[in-house]
Design an enzyme around this catalytic site. Sequence first.
Site, PDB file in Angstrom:
ATOM      1  N   LYS A 188       0.873  -1.176   0.000  1.00 37.37           N
ATOM      2  CA  LYS A 188       0.000   0.000   0.000  1.00 37.37           C
ATOM      3  C   LYS A 188       0.907   1.222   0.000  1.00 37.37           C
ATOM      4  CE  LYS A 188      -1.790   3.111   1.950  1.00 37.37           C
ATOM      5  NZ  LYS A 188      -1.703   4.550   1.528  1.00 37.37           N
ATOM      6  N   GLY A 241       7.276   5.041   7.881  1.00 38.94           N
ATOM      7  CA  GLY A 241       6.523   6.286   7.950  1.00 38.94           C
ATOM      8  C   GLY A 241       6.743   6.942   9.289  1.00 38.94           C
ATOM      9  N   SER A 242       5.752   7.704   9.719  1.00 39.75           N
ATOM     10  CA  SER A 242       5.917   8.506  10.926  1.00 39.75           C
ATOM     11  C   SER A 242       5.789   7.655  12.190  1.00 39.75           C
ATOM     12  CB  SER A 242       4.855   9.604  10.950  1.00 39.75           C
ATOM     13  OG  SER A 242       3.575   9.013  10.963  1.00 39.75           O
ATOM     14  N   THR A 243       6.365   8.147  13.250  1.00 42.05           N
ATOM     15  CA  THR A 243       6.256   7.475  14.542  1.00 42.05           C
ATOM     16  C   THR A 243       4.793   7.475  15.000  1.00 42.05           C
ATOM     17  OG1 THR A 243       8.535   7.990  15.078  1.00 42.05           O
ATOM     18  CG2 THR A 243       7.100   7.536  16.943  1.00 42.05           C
ATOM     19  N   GLY A 246       3.166   4.771  13.267  1.00 46.05           N
ATOM     20  CA  GLY A 246       3.800   3.572  13.812  1.00 46.05           C
ATOM     21  C   GLY A 246       3.079   3.070  15.061  1.00 46.05           C
ATOM     22  N   GLU A 263      10.080   1.241  10.423  1.00 43.09           N
ATOM     23  CA  GLU A 263      11.121   2.233  10.113  1.00 43.09           C
ATOM     24  C   GLU A 263      10.473   3.590  10.269  1.00 43.09           C
ATOM     25  OE1 GLU A 263      14.309  -0.277   8.777  1.00 43.09           O
ATOM     26  OE2 GLU A 263      14.307   1.896   8.557  1.00 43.09           O
ATOM     27  N   CYS A 297      14.160  10.483   6.115  1.00 41.36           N
ATOM     28  CA  CYS A 297      14.172  10.004   7.501  1.00 41.36           C
ATOM     29  C   CYS A 297      15.559  10.111   8.111  1.00 41.36           C
ATOM     30  CB  CYS A 297      13.660   8.575   7.561  1.00 41.36           C
ATOM     31  SG  CYS A 297      14.529   7.484   6.457  1.00 41.36           S
ATOM     32  N   GLU A 395      10.945  16.145  14.613  1.00 47.27           N
ATOM     33  CA  GLU A 395      11.382  15.906  13.244  1.00 47.27           C
ATOM     34  C   GLU A 395      10.634  16.884  12.347  1.00 47.27           C
ATOM     35  OE1 GLU A 395       9.885  12.420  11.204  1.00 47.27           O
ATOM     36  OE2 GLU A 395      11.903  12.031  10.497  1.00 47.27           O
TER      37      GLU A 395
HETATM   38  P1  NAP Z   1       2.863   8.671   7.472  1.00 44.05           P
HETATM   39  O1  NAP Z   1       1.767   9.640   7.532  1.00 44.05           O
HETATM   40  O2  NAP Z   1       3.158   7.854   8.659  1.00 44.05           O
HETATM   41  O3  NAP Z   1       2.546   7.738   6.211  1.00 44.05           O
HETATM   42  C1  NAP Z   1       3.331   6.622   5.859  1.00 44.05           C
HETATM   43  C2  NAP Z   1       2.467   5.604   5.169  1.00 44.05           C
HETATM   44  O4  NAP Z   1       1.468   5.151   6.077  1.00 44.05           O
HETATM   45  C3  NAP Z   1       1.703   6.125   3.957  1.00 44.05           C
HETATM   46  O5  NAP Z   1       1.566   5.091   3.000  1.00 44.05           O
HETATM   47  C4  NAP Z   1       0.355   6.461   4.535  1.00 44.05           C
HETATM   48  O6  NAP Z   1      -0.649   6.458   3.548  1.00 44.05           O
HETATM   49  C5  NAP Z   1       0.193   5.324   5.509  1.00 44.05           C
HETATM   50  N1  NAP Z   1      -0.761   5.552   6.594  1.00 44.05           N
HETATM   51  C6  NAP Z   1      -1.206   6.726   7.107  1.00 44.05           C
HETATM   52  N2  NAP Z   1      -2.098   6.487   8.101  1.00 44.05           N
HETATM   53  C7  NAP Z   1      -2.209   5.146   8.213  1.00 44.05           C
HETATM   54  C8  NAP Z   1      -2.968   4.285   9.062  1.00 44.05           C
HETATM   55  N3  NAP Z   1      -3.806   4.748   9.989  1.00 44.05           N
HETATM   56  N4  NAP Z   1      -2.834   2.956   8.904  1.00 44.05           N
HETATM   57  C9  NAP Z   1      -1.997   2.460   7.979  1.00 44.05           C
HETATM   58  N5  NAP Z   1      -1.267   3.213   7.138  1.00 44.05           N
HETATM   59  C10 NAP Z   1      -1.359   4.552   7.263  1.00 44.05           C
HETATM   60  O7  NAP Z   1       4.231   9.301   7.088  1.00 44.05           O
HETATM   61  P2  NAP Z   1       4.486  10.317   5.952  1.00 44.05           P
HETATM   62  O8  NAP Z   1       3.975  11.614   6.433  1.00 44.05           O
HETATM   63  O9  NAP Z   1       3.945   9.803   4.681  1.00 44.05           O
HETATM   64  O10 NAP Z   1       6.087  10.278   5.856  1.00 44.05           O
HETATM   65  C11 NAP Z   1       6.888  11.040   6.689  1.00 44.05           C
HETATM   66  C12 NAP Z   1       7.347  10.259   7.898  1.00 44.05           C
HETATM   67  O11 NAP Z   1       7.876   8.986   7.540  1.00 44.05           O
HETATM   68  C13 NAP Z   1       8.468  10.929   8.641  1.00 44.05           C
HETATM   69  O12 NAP Z   1       8.213  10.875  10.009  1.00 44.05           O
HETATM   70  C14 NAP Z   1       9.701  10.090   8.320  1.00 44.05           C
HETATM   71  O13 NAP Z   1      10.722  10.090   9.242  1.00 44.05           O
HETATM   72  C15 NAP Z   1       9.129   8.760   8.165  1.00 44.05           C
HETATM   73  N6  NAP Z   1       9.986   7.978   7.277  1.00 44.05           N
HETATM   74  C16 NAP Z   1      10.828   7.064   7.829  1.00 44.05           C
HETATM   75  C17 NAP Z   1      11.670   6.336   7.020  1.00 44.05           C
HETATM   76  C18 NAP Z   1      12.608   5.320   7.584  1.00 44.05           C
HETATM   77  O14 NAP Z   1      13.194   4.550   6.828  1.00 44.05           O
HETATM   78  N7  NAP Z   1      12.809   5.276   8.874  1.00 44.05           N
HETATM   79  C19 NAP Z   1      11.639   6.522   5.658  1.00 44.05           C
HETATM   80  C20 NAP Z   1      10.775   7.461   5.139  1.00 44.05           C
HETATM   81  C21 NAP Z   1       9.933   8.178   5.970  1.00 44.05           C
HETATM   82  P3  NAP Z   1      -1.182   7.844   2.894  1.00 44.05           P
HETATM   83  O15 NAP Z   1       0.036   8.680   2.623  1.00 44.05           O
HETATM   84  O16 NAP Z   1      -1.860   7.370   1.665  1.00 44.05           O
HETATM   85  O17 NAP Z   1      -2.103   8.455   3.879  1.00 44.05           O
END
Ligand code: NAP
Length: 499
Positions: A188, A241-243, A246, A263, A297, A395
């Site tokens: 997804k 994705g985000s903590t 997570g 991650e 990240c 962050e």
């Molecule tokens: P995010 O809001 O956590 O989204 C990540 C993914 O999760 C997206 O596919 C999102 O889908 C999905 N998602 C959102 N809500 C969800 C839920 N309730 N249940 C299941 N999936 C859900 O993060 P982001 O804003 O896209 O990305 C930024 C964050 O990701 C930052 O905090 C960054 O540090 C972290 N990140 C970490 C790494 C790593 O390797 N450690 C790499 C990249 C990013 P939609 O976008 O379609 O809503």
Amino acid sequence: MSETSTTLPLPDQAREFGFFVDGDYVMAGDRELFERSSPAHDVPVSKIVKCSQDDLNDAVAAARRAFDDRRWSGLPGAQRAAVLLKAAAGIRARAEELAYFETLENGKPISQSRGEVEAAAGIYEYAAGAARALHGDSFNNLGDKLFGLVTREPVGVVGLITPWNFPFFILSERVPFILASGCTIVAKPSEVTSATTLIMAEILKEAGLPDGVYNVVTGSGSTVGQALIEHTDIDMVSFTGSTAVGHKVLAAAQGNFKKLGLELGGKNPQVVFADANLEDAADGVTFGICFNTGQCCVSGSRLIVEKSIAAEFEALLKERFAKVRVGDPLDPETQVGAITTNAQNDTITHYMESGKKSGARLVCGGDVIESEHGQYIQPTLFADVTSDMEIAKDEIFGPVLTMHTFESVDEAISIANDTIYGLAASVWSKNIDKALKASRQIQAGRMWINCTLAGGPELPIGGFKQSGWGRETGIYGVEEYTQIKSTHIELGDRDHWLS
Ligand code: NAP
Ligand code: MG
């Protein structure tokens, strides 16, 4: 002029993608579509299907059948490797199309997208070797009557959730390792950057991947993403994705005790000692915070610099930040493109204002770049930052660097570790004692000495503390998608329990 040195044209119309189940694309039909516009140009570039719970159930059922009948996990590692190698060739054959959609949906520079697509092909090649290298262990020390085997078995159906900052690269740091292990996938992607995850379905099918092994559902995280992490026929969730999200994954996993790979975020220190090559360090620190507009990240977002050179280093950074080429991501000369989403633009703007109000000293940047289309932010440096400030703790996920100073190695390490995160860190020093002491005592899953954001699939990645669980890439990255079984084999006649 070659094709790679000219600014690419925008598409005439948005491309409509189907989601992918059991070896075939499923087009929208009666379902709603989500239209994505380029964050740099405000032009529609792609349309994806908003999948329903039924669509998700179909995808999970396909992945379940493909896992349970062993059509993939039952093959020799050599055959899985052959598919991964063909997939690498398929990525290279469609590199320009993949890079184009990555840039259109994410806003990152086309030169960077091209580099990430090429690197992704290399990850598939590395993982092909890992499919063949994966092995267990044996115990020959249990006496002549008992022999022990430890085998690694694939975990099962993996739900794979990826973010929008490196849609294709992060996918490629996961998928070939999951496939190498013998697992099947329901992916997804983020709804704003789904194109390359969907194109990959065709590449894998043409490479000979059996139907049902790689499936993709599309739509928002709060609907289809949430349903995926709750699904009880999913054995493991790999989430990047985000903590904050997570935590939701952790809560949803309790239904059937899913295995989790997480991650998450980072607030990664860049420690610069006075004895470093300051020109190199200034270049590395600039790259580490500006690359991918800081939407990374592992961005080096907290500069911790030795007090005796702080003023000099600040001047070096100011000079370099002004030179970064921010602009149209379809121009091959651009180094930093657009902020990917409106929400992220608002978040970064909020933090720049918070920095100004907190009493930190704005050295450069601190504002959006005025432009007719798209959303761009100036590389920003705040000095005199203290660890209680919001900009020092959270962050930001943008090109905003905070500068802190130290007077001893121990103080540098203590500031570096003063965060809930532990994803990555860099140390700049020509003194091996200082560099190694800092790198051994800083709590982070990935350390760089005299470099940053460097490396390939050989070394594992992942976080300490609240940056996550588990490791991706390297041989560890395949093992992550396996579970261990111990088998005891008795030799000869049994010593009976009942006499
Ligand atoms: P995010 O809001 O956590 O989204 C990540 C993914 O999760 C997206 O596919 C999102 O889908 C999905 N998602 C959102 N809500 C969800 C839920 N309730 N249940 C299941 N999936 C859900 O993060 P982001 O804003 O896209 O990305 C930024 C964050 O990701 C930052 O905090 C960054 O540090 C972290 N990140 C970490 C790494 C790593 O390797 N450690 C790499 C990249 C990013 P939609 O976008 O379609 O809503
Ligand atoms: Mg989000």
